[in-house]
Design an enzyme around this catalytic site. Sequence first.
Site, PDB file in Angstrom:
ATOM      1  N   ASP A  58     -19.093 -63.516  14.392  1.00  0.00           N
ATOM      2  CA  ASP A  58     -18.702 -63.295  15.788  1.00  0.00           C
ATOM      3  C   ASP A  58     -19.656 -63.938  16.791  1.00  0.00           C
ATOM      4  O   ASP A  58     -19.841 -63.441  17.908  1.00  0.00           O
ATOM      5  CB  ASP A  58     -18.592 -61.787  16.091  1.00  0.00           C
ATOM      6  CG  ASP A  58     -17.553 -61.112  15.207  1.00  0.00           C
ATOM      7  OD1 ASP A  58     -16.586 -61.789  14.829  1.00  0.00           O
ATOM      8  OD2 ASP A  58     -17.727 -59.921  14.904  1.00  0.00           O
TER       9      ASP A  58
ATOM     10  N   LYS B 274     -17.958 -68.902  17.185  1.00  0.00           N
ATOM     11  CA  LYS B 274     -17.637 -70.133  16.444  1.00  0.00           C
ATOM     12  C   LYS B 274     -16.331 -70.752  16.947  1.00  0.00           C
ATOM     13  O   LYS B 274     -16.243 -71.961  17.149  1.00  0.00           O
ATOM     14  CB  LYS B 274     -17.507 -69.826  14.937  1.00  0.00           C
ATOM     15  CG  LYS B 274     -18.802 -69.345  14.308  1.00  0.00           C
ATOM     16  CD  LYS B 274     -18.605 -68.958  12.860  1.00  0.00           C
ATOM     17  CE  LYS B 274     -17.737 -67.738  12.653  1.00  0.00           C
ATOM     18  NZ  LYS B 274     -18.285 -66.482  13.160  1.00  0.00           N
TER      19      LYS B 274
ATOM     20  N   GLY C 211     -11.955 -63.453  12.902  1.00  0.00           N
ATOM     21  CA  GLY C 211     -11.239 -63.361  14.176  1.00  0.00           C
ATOM     22  C   GLY C 211     -11.941 -64.292  15.140  1.00  0.00           C
ATOM     23  O   GLY C 211     -13.077 -64.033  15.538  1.00  0.00           O
ATOM     24  N   HIS C 212     -11.311 -65.410  15.455  1.00  0.00           N
ATOM     25  CA  HIS C 212     -11.953 -66.435  16.290  1.00  0.00           C
ATOM     26  C   HIS C 212     -11.224 -66.528  17.623  1.00  0.00           C
ATOM     27  O   HIS C 212     -10.048 -66.865  17.678  1.00  0.00           O
ATOM     28  CB  HIS C 212     -11.926 -67.783  15.555  1.00  0.00           C
ATOM     29  CG  HIS C 212     -12.663 -67.745  14.235  1.00  0.00           C
ATOM     30  ND1 HIS C 212     -12.428 -68.615  13.206  1.00  0.00           N
ATOM     31  CD2 HIS C 212     -13.632 -66.907  13.789  1.00  0.00           C
ATOM     32  CE1 HIS C 212     -13.217 -68.325  12.201  1.00  0.00           C
ATOM     33  NE2 HIS C 212     -13.969 -67.291  12.523  1.00  0.00           N
TER      34      HIS C 212
ATOM     35  N   GLN D   5     -17.183 -66.149   9.328  1.00  0.00           N
ATOM     36  CA  GLN D   5     -18.270 -65.168   9.131  1.00  0.00           C
ATOM     37  C   GLN D   5     -19.618 -65.771   9.551  1.00  0.00           C
ATOM     38  O   GLN D   5     -19.650 -66.502  10.533  1.00  0.00           O
ATOM     39  CB  GLN D   5     -18.297 -64.665   7.678  1.00  0.00           C
ATOM     40  CG  GLN D   5     -17.154 -63.710   7.336  1.00  0.00           C
ATOM     41  CD  GLN D   5     -15.841 -64.390   7.033  1.00  0.00           C
ATOM     42  OE1 GLN D   5     -15.775 -65.294   6.210  1.00  0.00           O
ATOM     43  NE2 GLN D   5     -14.771 -63.987   7.685  1.00  0.00           N
TER      44      GLN D   5
HETATM   45  P1  GDP Z   1     -16.260 -65.969  16.259  1.00  0.00           P
HETATM   46  O1  GDP Z   1     -15.721 -65.053  15.224  1.00  0.00           O
HETATM   47  O2  GDP Z   1     -17.599 -66.512  15.918  1.00  0.00           O
HETATM   48  O3  GDP Z   1     -15.300 -67.069  16.621  1.00  0.00           O
HETATM   49  O4  GDP Z   1     -16.470 -65.097  17.573  1.00  0.00           O
HETATM   50  P2  GDP Z   1     -15.451 -63.984  18.172  1.00  0.00           P
HETATM   51  O5  GDP Z   1     -14.300 -64.662  18.786  1.00  0.00           O
HETATM   52  O6  GDP Z   1     -15.179 -62.949  17.153  1.00  0.00           O
HETATM   53  O7  GDP Z   1     -16.382 -63.290  19.246  1.00  0.00           O
HETATM   54  C1  GDP Z   1     -16.986 -64.012  20.270  1.00  0.00           C
HETATM   55  C2  GDP Z   1     -16.544 -63.410  21.624  1.00  0.00           C
HETATM   56  O8  GDP Z   1     -17.388 -63.873  22.649  1.00  0.00           O
HETATM   57  C3  GDP Z   1     -15.143 -63.830  22.019  1.00  0.00           C
HETATM   58  O9  GDP Z   1     -14.545 -62.763  22.738  1.00  0.00           O
HETATM   59  C4  GDP Z   1     -15.382 -65.024  22.945  1.00  0.00           C
HETATM   60  O10 GDP Z   1     -14.332 -65.208  23.902  1.00  0.00           O
HETATM   61  C5  GDP Z   1     -16.647 -64.606  23.627  1.00  0.00           C
HETATM   62  N1  GDP Z   1     -17.534 -65.703  24.037  1.00  0.00           N
HETATM   63  C6  GDP Z   1     -17.837 -66.852  23.384  1.00  0.00           C
HETATM   64  N2  GDP Z   1     -18.790 -67.541  24.031  1.00  0.00           N
HETATM   65  C7  GDP Z   1     -19.093 -66.820  25.142  1.00  0.00           C
HETATM   66  C8  GDP Z   1     -20.062 -67.005  26.195  1.00  0.00           C
HETATM   67  O11 GDP Z   1     -20.826 -67.956  26.248  1.00  0.00           O
HETATM   68  N3  GDP Z   1     -20.118 -66.009  27.129  1.00  0.00           N
HETATM   69  C9  GDP Z   1     -19.300 -64.925  27.110  1.00  0.00           C
HETATM   70  N4  GDP Z   1     -19.442 -64.018  28.070  1.00  0.00           N
HETATM   71  N5  GDP Z   1     -18.397 -64.727  26.138  1.00  0.00           N
HETATM   72  C10 GDP Z   1     -18.310 -65.665  25.156  1.00  0.00           C
HETATM   73  P1  IMO Z   2     -15.813 -64.053  12.008  1.00  0.00           P
HETATM   74  O1  IMO Z   2     -15.337 -65.308  11.318  1.00  0.00           O
HETATM   75  C1  IMO Z   2     -18.078 -60.349  11.692  1.00  0.00           C
HETATM   76  C2  IMO Z   2     -17.913 -58.253   7.841  1.00  0.00           C
HETATM   77  C3  IMO Z   2     -17.177 -56.932   7.797  1.00  0.00           C
HETATM   78  C4  IMO Z   2     -17.986 -56.217   6.725  1.00  0.00           C
HETATM   79  C5  IMO Z   2     -18.302 -57.336   5.746  1.00  0.00           C
HETATM   80  C6  IMO Z   2     -17.355 -57.426   4.551  1.00  0.00           C
HETATM   81  O2  IMO Z   2     -14.884 -63.555  13.054  1.00  0.00           O
HETATM   82  O3  IMO Z   2     -17.217 -64.192  12.471  1.00  0.00           O
HETATM   83  P2  IMO Z   2     -14.833 -58.242   4.305  1.00  0.00           P
HETATM   84  O4  IMO Z   2     -13.578 -57.736   4.923  1.00  0.00           O
HETATM   85  O5  IMO Z   2     -15.115 -59.677   4.549  1.00  0.00           O
HETATM   86  O6  IMO Z   2     -14.913 -57.904   2.831  1.00  0.00           O
HETATM   87  O7  IMO Z   2     -16.010 -57.381   5.002  1.00  0.00           O
HETATM   88  O8  IMO Z   2     -18.228 -58.548   6.486  1.00  0.00           O
HETATM   89  N1  IMO Z   2     -17.122 -59.389   8.365  1.00  0.00           N
HETATM   90  C7  IMO Z   2     -17.297 -59.921   9.576  1.00  0.00           C
HETATM   91  N2  IMO Z   2     -18.124 -59.567  10.593  1.00  0.00           N
HETATM   92  N3  IMO Z   2     -17.287 -61.420  11.815  1.00  0.00           N
HETATM   93  C8  IMO Z   2     -16.472 -61.807  10.812  1.00  0.00           C
HETATM   94  O9  IMO Z   2     -15.753 -62.950  10.846  1.00  0.00           O
HETATM   95  C9  IMO Z   2     -16.421 -61.021   9.639  1.00  0.00           C
HETATM   96  N4  IMO Z   2     -15.724 -61.093   8.483  1.00  0.00           N
HETATM   97  C10 IMO Z   2     -16.168 -60.093   7.708  1.00  0.00           C
HETATM   98  O10 IMO Z   2     -17.226 -56.258   9.037  1.00  0.00           O
HETATM   99  O11 IMO Z   2     -19.200 -55.768   7.268  1.00  0.00           O
HETATM  100 MG    MG Z   3     -15.021 -63.099  15.031  1.00  0.00          MG
END
Ligand code: GDP
Ligand code: IMO
Ligand code: MG
Length: 430
Positions: free
Chosen positions: A13, A16, A40-41, A225
């Site tokens: 999270d 990415k 979840g991206h 991840q």
């Molecule tokens: P990922 O799994 O690595 O793709 O990240 P996620 O989408 O799960 O979580 C990142 C969250 O931070 C999302 O809600 C993005 O919209 C938000 N985000 C990404 N970059 C920035 C930033 O520079 N500032 C803020 N405020 N939010 C950001």
């Molecule tokens: P993105 O790509 C954050 C965590 C789960 C749990 C552990 C194992 O959005 O960054 P799983 O369902 O993979 O067997 O769970 O890994 N986990 C993540 N945490 N971002 C993710 O993906 C994750 N995918 C799995 O919360 O701790």
């Molecule tokens: Mg994510």
Amino acid sequence: MPNVVVIGAQWGDEGKGRIVDLISEKVDIIARYQGGNNAGHTIVIGEEKIILHHLPSGILRDDKLSVIGNGVVIDPKVLLQEIKELIAAGYRADETNLKISDRAHVIMPYHRAIDIARESMNGKGKIGTTGRGIGPVYEDKAARRGIKFADLIDPDSLSSRLKEVLEERNLYLTKVLGGEPLNFEEIFEEYSAYGRDLKKFSCDVSTLLNDSISNGQNILFEGAQGALLDIDFGTYPYVTSSSSGSGGASTGTGVSPTIIDTVLGIAKAYTTRVGEGPFPTEMSGDLEEKLRQAGGEFGATTGRSRRCGWFDAFALKYAAQINGISWIALTKLDVLSGFDKIKICVGYKYNGHELTSFPSTSHVLEKVEPIYEEMDGWTEDISNAKEISELPIQAREYLKKLEEVTGVPIYTVSLGPSREKIIFLHELFS
Ligand code: GDP
Ligand code: IMO
Ligand code: MG
């Protein structure tokens, strides 16, 4: 043009999706190489927010090829829904811009059932998985009882593979986990229909990518991840079940590691983690809640509250070492506005001694004491800055310090979720 691997440098999270969406403009092909719909991206374009679980984050760029590699595990129902929603939102996801490896493994209903049943009976030992069947599907892959995408799209093959594995999986579900058995006919009917709908995407991805490289195209390998959730190098057993580090890019697509030019690690300006497991710089109380609210730290896949803490430079140095991270994309610096003091963890103490390397067990990591350096914070809203020089001096000092303590230069600083809220400090794609 370089071939680049983009990985999460923390516990997932990191942003990415946001960064891959942006830099995919500079590459020809975007290839996801591991994980499944545990990811979840989030990508924000103007007022629109799109959350991708299966599809590469380059899919929103119509003129790019998006590829799902053999290292990914696919839930066909979720993938079909995601494609449908994307098309409804006005994007393109057809057989000309999306290819799926016929070697990728398929998440079956018993994988989800096993994941959920285990987590609910595990009490103290639970991992806090996403409940998507990720652990069980990778287990089956390693145990040689998996079902591949090539089987899914061929009814004869699906039927015989499912017959071979379902009996044993049902025994495990009922006798060990106390669950209900699953029905062969029902699964076959449902999944062969998914196979029919997805067949047009099937591809020998390794050949496609290697031919494209020979033709001078460049590839962005997209990890899901994060480094600390990697099955080998993460905070085991509180990890996911795939190789989320840069090494996975090669085994997860069928492309030699020798073609990879650079590794970009995405890191938040602080740290978050979802699920169980050690987290040395974790905050508590009001401070944690303030950061969680400011950063909107709620899971994009499960909606769970993310645990929040200070930036862990010791863990990041470890992530850089095992993955060859040569650049950092730092996200969410804007979220730190309004914190009086900002801490950076620069080392760990264990039993009174400073550790020289990152612990290999969660048992030790749970007991380490972070060593912090404290910096002054800033109060200004920095989300509209266009140049580094527009940032308050304290924010610039913070960036300088992060580079110094991690030993990795910062390529870009993100100041908001949408495409334009970013400052580039270097040029990687010339
Ligand atoms: P990922 O799994 O690595 O793709 O990240 P996620 O989408 O799960 O979580 C990142 C969250 O931070 C999302 O809600 C993005 O919209 C938000 N985000 C990404 N970059 C920035 C930033 O520079 N500032 C803020 N405020 N939010 C950001
Ligand atoms: P993105 O790509 C954050 C965590 C789960 C749990 C552990 C194992 O959005 O960054 P799983 O369902 O993979 O067997 O769970 O890994 N986990 C993540 N945490 N971002 C993710 O993906 C994750 N995918 C799995 O919360 O701790
Ligand atoms: Mg994510």
